[in-house]
Design a protein around this motif. Structure first.
Motif, PDB file in Angstrom:
ATOM      1  N   THR A   9       0.833  -1.210   0.000  1.00 48.22           N
ATOM      2  CA  THR A   9       0.000   0.000   0.000  1.00 48.22           C
ATOM      3  C   THR A   9       0.867   1.259   0.000  1.00 48.22           C
ATOM      4  N   ALA A  10       1.956   1.232   0.753  1.00 49.57           N
ATOM      5  CA  ALA A  10       2.880   2.377   0.782  1.00 49.57           C
ATOM      6  C   ALA A  10       3.556   2.543  -0.573  1.00 49.57           C
ATOM      7  N   PHE A  11       3.968   1.424  -1.169  1.00 46.18           N
ATOM      8  CA  PHE A  11       4.609   1.475  -2.484  1.00 46.18           C
ATOM      9  C   PHE A  11       3.645   2.046  -3.526  1.00 46.18           C
ATOM     10  N   ASP A  37      17.047  -8.520  12.186  1.00 51.54           N
ATOM     11  CA  ASP A  37      18.103  -8.985  11.288  1.00 51.54           C
ATOM     12  C   ASP A  37      18.783  -7.848  10.524  1.00 51.54           C
ATOM     13  N   GLY A  38      18.381  -6.586  10.800  1.00 51.82           N
ATOM     14  CA  GLY A  38      18.984  -5.424  10.152  1.00 51.82           C
ATOM     15  C   GLY A  38      18.246  -4.936   8.924  1.00 51.82           C
ATOM     16  N   ASP A  39      17.318  -5.734   8.406  1.00 52.96           N
ATOM     17  CA  ASP A  39      16.525  -5.283   7.263  1.00 52.96           C
ATOM     18  C   ASP A  39      15.633  -4.130   7.699  1.00 52.96           C
ATOM     19  N   LEU A  40      15.406  -3.189   6.791  1.00 50.19           N
ATOM     20  CA  LEU A  40      14.471  -2.095   7.059  1.00 50.19           C
ATOM     21  C   LEU A  40      13.089  -2.488   6.577  1.00 50.19           C
ATOM     22  N   VAL A  41      12.080  -2.065   7.327  1.00 49.92           N
ATOM     23  CA  VAL A  41      10.689  -2.326   6.981  1.00 49.92           C
ATOM     24  C   VAL A  41       9.968  -0.986   6.915  1.00 49.92           C
ATOM     25  N   VAL A  42       9.427  -0.660   5.741  1.00 48.13           N
ATOM     26  CA  VAL A  42       8.668   0.580   5.561  1.00 48.13           C
ATOM     27  C   VAL A  42       7.189   0.225   5.575  1.00 48.13           C
ATOM     28  N   GLN A  43       6.495   0.768   6.564  1.00 48.91           N
ATOM     29  CA  GLN A  43       5.067   0.521   6.716  1.00 48.91           C
ATOM     30  C   GLN A  43       4.226   1.644   6.112  1.00 48.91           C
ATOM     31  N   HIS A  44       4.762   2.863   6.131  1.00 50.02           N
ATOM     32  CA  HIS A  44       4.026   4.041   5.681  1.00 50.02           C
ATOM     33  C   HIS A  44       4.949   4.951   4.875  1.00 50.02           C
ATOM     34  N   VAL A  45       4.368   5.678   3.955  1.00 50.31           N
ATOM     35  CA  VAL A  45       5.086   6.760   3.295  1.00 50.31           C
ATOM     36  C   VAL A  45       4.297   8.043   3.517  1.00 50.31           C
ATOM     37  N   ILE A  46       5.023   9.113   3.575  1.00 48.99           N
ATOM     38  CA  ILE A  46       4.426  10.440   3.676  1.00 48.99           C
ATOM     39  C   ILE A  46       4.797  11.167   2.397  1.00 48.99           C
ATOM     40  N   GLY A  47       3.833  11.768   1.763  1.00 51.46           N
ATOM     41  CA  GLY A  47       4.068  12.471   0.508  1.00 51.46           C
ATOM     42  C   GLY A  47       4.737  13.817   0.714  1.00 51.46           C
ATOM     43  N   ASN A 147      33.503  11.670   0.040  1.00 54.88           N
ATOM     44  CA  ASN A 147      32.614  10.774  -0.674  1.00 54.88           C
ATOM     45  C   ASN A 147      31.915   9.913   0.369  1.00 54.88           C
ATOM     46  N   ILE A 148      30.758   9.382   0.028  1.00 58.54           N
ATOM     47  CA  ILE A 148      30.068   8.519   0.975  1.00 58.54           C
ATOM     48  C   ILE A 148      29.922   7.119   0.401  1.00 58.54           C
ATOM     49  N   SER A 149      29.769   6.164   1.294  1.00 61.41           N
ATOM     50  CA  SER A 149      29.508   4.789   0.906  1.00 61.41           C
ATOM     51  C   SER A 149      28.035   4.492   1.145  1.00 61.41           C
ATOM     52  N   VAL A 150      27.447   3.774   0.201  1.00 65.43           N
ATOM     53  CA  VAL A 150      26.066   3.343   0.360  1.00 65.43           C
ATOM     54  C   VAL A 150      25.957   1.867   0.003  1.00 65.43           C
ATOM     55  N   ASP A 151      24.992   1.215   0.632  1.00 65.55           N
ATOM     56  CA  ASP A 151      24.650  -0.151   0.276  1.00 65.55           C
ATOM     57  C   ASP A 151      23.374  -0.083  -0.549  1.00 65.55           C
ATOM     58  N   VAL A 152      23.314  -0.840  -1.629  1.00 70.33           N
ATOM     59  CA  VAL A 152      22.091  -0.941  -2.421  1.00 70.33           C
ATOM     60  C   VAL A 152      21.314  -2.134  -1.880  1.00 70.33           C
ATOM     61  N   LEU A 153      20.059  -1.902  -1.526  1.00 71.08           N
ATOM     62  CA  LEU A 153      19.238  -2.931  -0.912  1.00 71.08           C
ATOM     63  C   LEU A 153      18.297  -3.562  -1.929  1.00 71.08           C
ATOM     64  N   GLU A 154      18.002  -4.815  -1.720  1.00 74.20           N
ATOM     65  CA  GLU A 154      17.007  -5.501  -2.544  1.00 74.20           C
ATOM     66  C   GLU A 154      15.625  -5.074  -2.065  1.00 74.20           C
ATOM     67  N   LEU A 155      14.765  -4.676  -2.981  1.00 75.61           N
ATOM     68  CA  LEU A 155      13.438  -4.188  -2.662  1.00 75.61           C
ATOM     69  C   LEU A 155      12.433  -5.336  -2.673  1.00 75.61           C
ATOM     70  N   ARG A 156      11.685  -5.484  -1.574  1.00 74.05           N
ATOM     71  CA  ARG A 156      10.683  -6.544  -1.432  1.00 74.05           C
ATOM     72  C   ARG A 156       9.365  -5.931  -0.965  1.00 74.05           C
ATOM     73  N   LEU A 157       8.264  -6.281  -1.610  1.00 76.01           N
ATOM     74  CA  LEU A 157       6.942  -5.822  -1.199  1.00 76.01           C
ATOM     75  C   LEU A 157       6.306  -6.856  -0.290  1.00 76.01           C
ATOM     76  N   PHE A 158       5.477  -6.374   0.652  1.00 74.44           N
ATOM     77  CA  PHE A 158       4.713  -7.289   1.501  1.00 74.44           C
ATOM     78  C   PHE A 158       3.304  -6.757   1.661  1.00 74.44           C
ATOM     79  N   GLY A 159       2.396  -7.605   2.043  1.00 72.94           N
ATOM     80  CA  GLY A 159       0.999  -7.235   2.235  1.00 72.94           C
ATOM     81  C   GLY A 159       0.218  -7.377   0.944  1.00 72.94           C
ATOM     82  N   SER A 160      -1.061  -7.010   1.057  1.00 71.60           N
ATOM     83  CA  SER A 160      -1.919  -7.180  -0.136  1.00 71.60           C
ATOM     84  C   SER A 160      -1.991  -5.940  -0.968  1.00 71.60           C
TER      85      SER A 160
END
Length: 160
Positions: A9-11, A37-47, A147-160
């Motif tokens: 729904t957030a996506f 486990d260190g993974d981030l979970v996004v439940q909501h987005v704000i526009g 310069n900065i270092s970043v990790d690229v994360l794998e994007l996974r959707l959850f929910g209906s």
């Protein structure tokens, strides 16, 4: 590879906002938590907010409105859902981070009130129903902060 879990729904809200404003940039705030486990979970987005300014290669959010919405979500979740980073679009561009994106991400990591050492930046690129998204997570400075270092994360959707 670490993962970013995002509620479908957030996506969908991000996609709708990206389409609404295309070909101009838009964005907002990501709200959720870090799993054990260190993974981030996004439940909501704000526009971007009603007073946001959208331009072809930049946008300025309605920061006060976003903060009020973040406070509401924090309260409703009993403090479980917190700020984890930002999202924005690169219309007709690439989901790679620009130099300004990198500077912004480092600034978020250094901002004590955010209390977030490894913030997230989710970038959507493309447009007209052909968006590609890439998640970047701050992992530190390199070469004395030039310069900065970043990790690229794998994007996974959850929910209906």
């Amino acid at each position: 590879m670490s993962q970013l879990w995002i509620a479908s729904t957030a996506f969908d809200e991000m996609l709708d906002e990206a389409e609404r404003v295309y070909p101009l940039e838009t964005g907002g705030v990501l709200v959720g938590y870090a799993a054990d486990d260190g993974d981030l979970v996004v439940q909501h987005v704000i526009g971007p907010g009603l007073s946001a300014q959208h331009k072809r290669q930049r946008f300025h959010p309605d920061h006060d409105w976003q903060c009020r919405r973040l406070d509401e979500i924090f309260e409703i979740s009993s403090g479980q859902a917190v700020y984890v980073g930002d999202w924005h679009t690169h219309p007709d561009g690439s989901p790679q981070m620009s130099w300004l994106d990198k500077r912004t991400l480092r600034g978020i990591a250094r901002y004590r009130e955010a209390a977030l050492a490894r913030p997230l930046m989710l970038i959507g690129a493309g447009g007209a129903e052909r968006w590609r998204w890439q998640a970047h997570r701050y992992s530190g400075d390199r070469m004395g902060g030039l310069n900065i270092s970043v990790d690229v994360l794998e994007l996974r959707l959850f929910g209906s």
